[in-house]
Design a protein around this motif. Sequence first.
Motif, PDB file in Angstrom:
ATOM      1  N   ARG A 191      34.602 174.400  42.850  1.00  0.00           N
ATOM      2  CA  ARG A 191      35.372 174.797  41.671  1.00  0.00           C
ATOM      3  C   ARG A 191      36.817 174.310  41.797  1.00  0.00           C
ATOM      4  NH1 ARG A 191      33.318 181.090  40.910  1.00  0.00           N
ATOM      5  NH2 ARG A 191      31.153 180.586  40.399  1.00  0.00           N
ATOM      6  N   THR A 192      37.487 174.230  40.646  1.00  0.00           N
ATOM      7  CA  THR A 192      38.887 173.817  40.585  1.00  0.00           C
ATOM      8  C   THR A 192      39.694 174.852  39.812  1.00  0.00           C
ATOM      9  OG1 THR A 192      38.310 171.471  40.670  1.00  0.00           O
ATOM     10  CG2 THR A 192      40.485 172.033  39.784  1.00  0.00           C
ATOM     11  N   GLY A 193      40.846 175.232  40.378  1.00  0.00           N
ATOM     12  CA  GLY A 193      41.725 176.180  39.703  1.00  0.00           C
ATOM     13  C   GLY A 193      41.057 177.490  39.374  1.00  0.00           C
ATOM     14  N   SER A 194      40.206 177.981  40.268  1.00  0.00           N
ATOM     15  CA  SER A 194      39.277 179.049  39.919  1.00  0.00           C
ATOM     16  C   SER A 194      39.676 180.438  40.407  1.00  0.00           C
ATOM     17  CB  SER A 194      37.884 178.710  40.449  1.00  0.00           C
ATOM     18  OG  SER A 194      37.939 178.399  41.830  1.00  0.00           O
ATOM     19  N   ASN A 195      40.878 180.585  40.949  1.00  0.00           N
ATOM     20  CA  ASN A 195      41.322 181.938  41.309  1.00  0.00           C
ATOM     21  C   ASN A 195      41.455 182.775  40.039  1.00  0.00           C
ATOM     22  OD1 ASN A 195      43.475 184.107  41.844  1.00  0.00           O
ATOM     23  ND2 ASN A 195      42.992 183.402  43.894  1.00  0.00           N
ATOM     24  N   THR A 196      40.788 183.930  40.024  1.00  0.00           N
ATOM     25  CA  THR A 196      40.694 184.702  38.781  1.00  0.00           C
ATOM     26  C   THR A 196      42.014 185.309  38.325  1.00  0.00           C
ATOM     27  OG1 THR A 196      40.034 186.678  40.018  1.00  0.00           O
ATOM     28  CG2 THR A 196      38.275 185.265  39.158  1.00  0.00           C
ATOM     29  N   SER A 197      42.992 185.384  39.210  1.00  0.00           N
ATOM     30  CA  SER A 197      44.282 185.970  38.829  1.00  0.00           C
ATOM     31  C   SER A 197      45.170 184.988  38.072  1.00  0.00           C
ATOM     32  CB  SER A 197      45.027 186.471  40.073  1.00  0.00           C
ATOM     33  OG  SER A 197      45.267 185.405  40.961  1.00  0.00           O
ATOM     34  N   GLY A 198      44.688 183.755  37.872  1.00  0.00           N
ATOM     35  CA  GLY A 198      45.500 182.757  37.182  1.00  0.00           C
ATOM     36  C   GLY A 198      46.546 182.200  38.130  1.00  0.00           C
ATOM     37  N   ASP A 199      47.722 182.759  38.102  1.00  0.00           N
ATOM     38  CA  ASP A 199      48.806 182.395  39.020  1.00  0.00           C
ATOM     39  C   ASP A 199      48.716 183.311  40.236  1.00  0.00           C
ATOM     40  OD1 ASP A 199      51.138 181.822  40.355  1.00  0.00           O
ATOM     41  OD2 ASP A 199      52.440 182.772  38.868  1.00  0.00           O
ATOM     42  N   LEU A 200      48.088 182.808  41.306  1.00  0.00           N
ATOM     43  CA  LEU A 200      47.882 183.693  42.457  1.00  0.00           C
ATOM     44  C   LEU A 200      49.194 184.139  43.102  1.00  0.00           C
ATOM     45  CD1 LEU A 200      48.256 182.151  45.460  1.00  0.00           C
ATOM     46  CD2 LEU A 200      46.175 181.024  44.723  1.00  0.00           C
ATOM     47  N   MET A 201      50.270 183.363  42.929  1.00  0.00           N
ATOM     48  CA  MET A 201      51.543 183.733  43.549  1.00  0.00           C
ATOM     49  C   MET A 201      52.162 184.979  42.913  1.00  0.00           C
ATOM     50  SD  MET A 201      51.864 181.789  46.090  1.00  0.00           S
ATOM     51  CE  MET A 201      53.480 182.407  46.560  1.00  0.00           C
ATOM     52  N   ARG A 202      51.669 185.373  41.724  1.00  0.00           N
ATOM     53  CA  ARG A 202      52.192 186.601  41.120  1.00  0.00           C
ATOM     54  C   ARG A 202      51.731 187.836  41.892  1.00  0.00           C
ATOM     55  NH1 ARG A 202      48.952 189.789  37.477  1.00  0.00           N
ATOM     56  NH2 ARG A 202      46.834 188.965  37.207  1.00  0.00           N
ATOM     57  N   LEU A 203      50.676 187.685  42.681  1.00  0.00           N
ATOM     58  CA  LEU A 203      50.110 188.840  43.366  1.00  0.00           C
ATOM     59  C   LEU A 203      51.006 189.354  44.485  1.00  0.00           C
ATOM     60  CD1 LEU A 203      46.432 187.549  43.644  1.00  0.00           C
ATOM     61  CD2 LEU A 203      47.330 189.188  41.980  1.00  0.00           C
ATOM     62  N   LEU A 204      51.721 188.459  45.148  1.00  0.00           N
ATOM     63  CA  LEU A 204      52.535 188.885  46.290  1.00  0.00           C
ATOM     64  C   LEU A 204      53.747 189.721  45.879  1.00  0.00           C
ATOM     65  CD1 LEU A 204      51.100 185.980  47.251  1.00  0.00           C
ATOM     66  CD2 LEU A 204      52.257 186.667  49.345  1.00  0.00           C
ATOM     67  N   PRO A 205      54.532 189.299  44.878  1.00  0.00           N
ATOM     68  CA  PRO A 205      55.611 190.182  44.426  1.00  0.00           C
ATOM     69  C   PRO A 205      55.086 191.515  43.893  1.00  0.00           C
ATOM     70  CG  PRO A 205      55.966 187.963  43.618  1.00  0.00           C
ATOM     71  CD  PRO A 205      54.594 187.986  44.217  1.00  0.00           C
ATOM     72  N   TRP A 206      53.948 191.477  43.211  1.00  0.00           N
ATOM     73  CA  TRP A 206      53.364 192.726  42.717  1.00  0.00           C
ATOM     74  C   TRP A 206      53.044 193.658  43.875  1.00  0.00           C
ATOM     75  CZ3 TRP A 206      49.082 195.645  43.449  1.00  0.00           C
ATOM     76  CH2 TRP A 206      48.847 196.666  42.519  1.00  0.00           C
ATOM     77  N   LEU A 207      52.431 193.118  44.930  1.00  0.00           N
ATOM     78  CA  LEU A 207      52.083 193.937  46.089  1.00  0.00           C
ATOM     79  C   LEU A 207      53.330 194.458  46.787  1.00  0.00           C
ATOM     80  CD1 LEU A 207      49.653 194.939  47.779  1.00  0.00           C
ATOM     81  CD2 LEU A 207      49.925 192.879  49.185  1.00  0.00           C
ATOM     82  N   ALA A 208      54.355 193.612  46.893  1.00  0.00           N
ATOM     83  CA  ALA A 208      55.602 194.030  47.549  1.00  0.00           C
ATOM     84  C   ALA A 208      56.309 195.132  46.776  1.00  0.00           C
ATOM     85  CB  ALA A 208      56.530 192.830  47.714  1.00  0.00           C
ATOM     86  N   ASN A 209      56.169 195.132  45.463  1.00  0.00           N
ATOM     87  CA  ASN A 209      56.887 196.098  44.623  1.00  0.00           C
ATOM     88  C   ASN A 209      55.997 197.273  44.207  1.00  0.00           C
ATOM     89  OD1 ASN A 209      59.402 194.658  44.574  1.00  0.00           O
ATOM     90  ND2 ASN A 209      58.464 193.186  43.173  1.00  0.00           N
ATOM     91  N   GLU A 210      55.007 197.008  43.373  1.00  0.00           N
ATOM     92  CA  GLU A 210      54.154 198.079  42.848  1.00  0.00           C
ATOM     93  C   GLU A 210      53.281 198.706  43.939  1.00  0.00           C
ATOM     94  OE1 GLU A 210      54.600 199.076  39.757  1.00  0.00           O
ATOM     95  OE2 GLU A 210      56.082 197.473  39.541  1.00  0.00           O
ATOM     96  N   GLY A 211      52.936 197.923  44.936  1.00  0.00           N
ATOM     97  CA  GLY A 211      52.068 198.440  45.990  1.00  0.00           C
ATOM     98  C   GLY A 211      52.785 199.151  47.117  1.00  0.00           C
ATOM     99  N   ALA A 212      54.117 199.150  47.100  1.00  0.00           N
ATOM    100  CA  ALA A 212      54.880 199.612  48.259  1.00  0.00           C
ATOM    101  C   ALA A 212      54.682 201.094  48.563  1.00  0.00           C
ATOM    102  CB  ALA A 212      56.361 199.306  48.060  1.00  0.00           C
ATOM    103  N   VAL A 213      54.451 201.906  47.533  1.00  0.00           N
ATOM    104  CA  VAL A 213      54.251 203.343  47.773  1.00  0.00           C
ATOM    105  C   VAL A 213      53.062 203.558  48.698  1.00  0.00           C
ATOM    106  CG1 VAL A 213      53.611 205.528  46.682  1.00  0.00           C
ATOM    107  CG2 VAL A 213      55.324 204.062  45.609  1.00  0.00           C
ATOM    108  N   ARG A 214      52.054 202.732  48.515  1.00  0.00           N
ATOM    109  CA  ARG A 214      50.843 202.876  49.316  1.00  0.00           C
ATOM    110  C   ARG A 214      50.907 202.091  50.622  1.00  0.00           C
ATOM    111  NH1 ARG A 214      45.152 200.432  47.744  1.00  0.00           N
ATOM    112  NH2 ARG A 214      43.874 201.394  49.357  1.00  0.00           N
ATOM    113  N   THR A 215      51.461 200.889  50.596  1.00  0.00           N
ATOM    114  CA  THR A 215      51.478 200.045  51.794  1.00  0.00           C
ATOM    115  C   THR A 215      52.578 200.437  52.775  1.00  0.00           C
ATOM    116  OG1 THR A 215      52.990 198.408  50.844  1.00  0.00           O
ATOM    117  CG2 THR A 215      50.625 198.078  50.452  1.00  0.00           C
ATOM    118  N   GLY A 216      53.618 201.135  52.266  1.00  0.00           N
ATOM    119  CA  GLY A 216      54.794 201.373  53.092  1.00  0.00           C
ATOM    120  C   GLY A 216      55.650 200.137  53.234  1.00  0.00           C
TER     121      GLY A 216
END
Length: 256
Positions: A191-216
Amino acid sequence: MNNGARELQLTDAINALLDARRTNTPLTDLPVEWQPTTLDEAYFVQDAMAVAYGEIGGWKVGSPTADGTPIFAPMPRNWIAPAAAVLSEQTHRYRGLEAEIAFMMGEDLPPRATPYTREEVVAAIESCHPAIEVLESGLVDPAAAARMSMLADLQMHGGFVYGPACPEWKSIDFTKETVTLAVDGLIRVERTGSNTSGDLMRLLPWLANEGAVRTGGLKAGQWVTTGSWTGNVQAISGASVDVTFVHAGRVGLRFA
């Protein structure tokens, strides 16, 4: 979790899923009264299961659509291995496979009031790697069980194998990257360009910010793997698996 009776039901779910994985005797599904009914309840089960497996070595995060809200789960440190790992038959019954792009964090990103920018998160990344997430479950067929049961069961996480670092990863256009997944030399997915999140790099800032309560907060030395490029491909006992990204590199594993 402030409802004592509900917490007891979810504790029963935690113990049932842990026992199903430990004994290799999967459940068709959790009893209805034990099934999480919200994502917060599913995360409660995930986090308690992760404690049983020891130190968290990173997080799997993904989104089913380009504009969807990501979901994430912990990855036990003991389940992380470099390329060419041989995975035990005793702990791998389901043997699901997903080709992924993963990142090793090089700096801590502790929780803070001001959200991290994309540029700050990228600057905190030490390296980028091709990876295989191994899917495993305490459920016979996770796709046939209640969705919240599947999500509670560590979102089907069962292992993580990473390939060599890709030094030029910042120049890769991941929306055009091509991947193949082969089992015993036979290409099962290309497959080509097949990551379902579209722009996979958006996931890391989301995890760093929105996920921080859970991840610490994200920590140096932790992995973040960013969702499937190939869907769930299952293998049989003894199979060899190879994933090749055109630009991001290659990674393989074998089931004993």
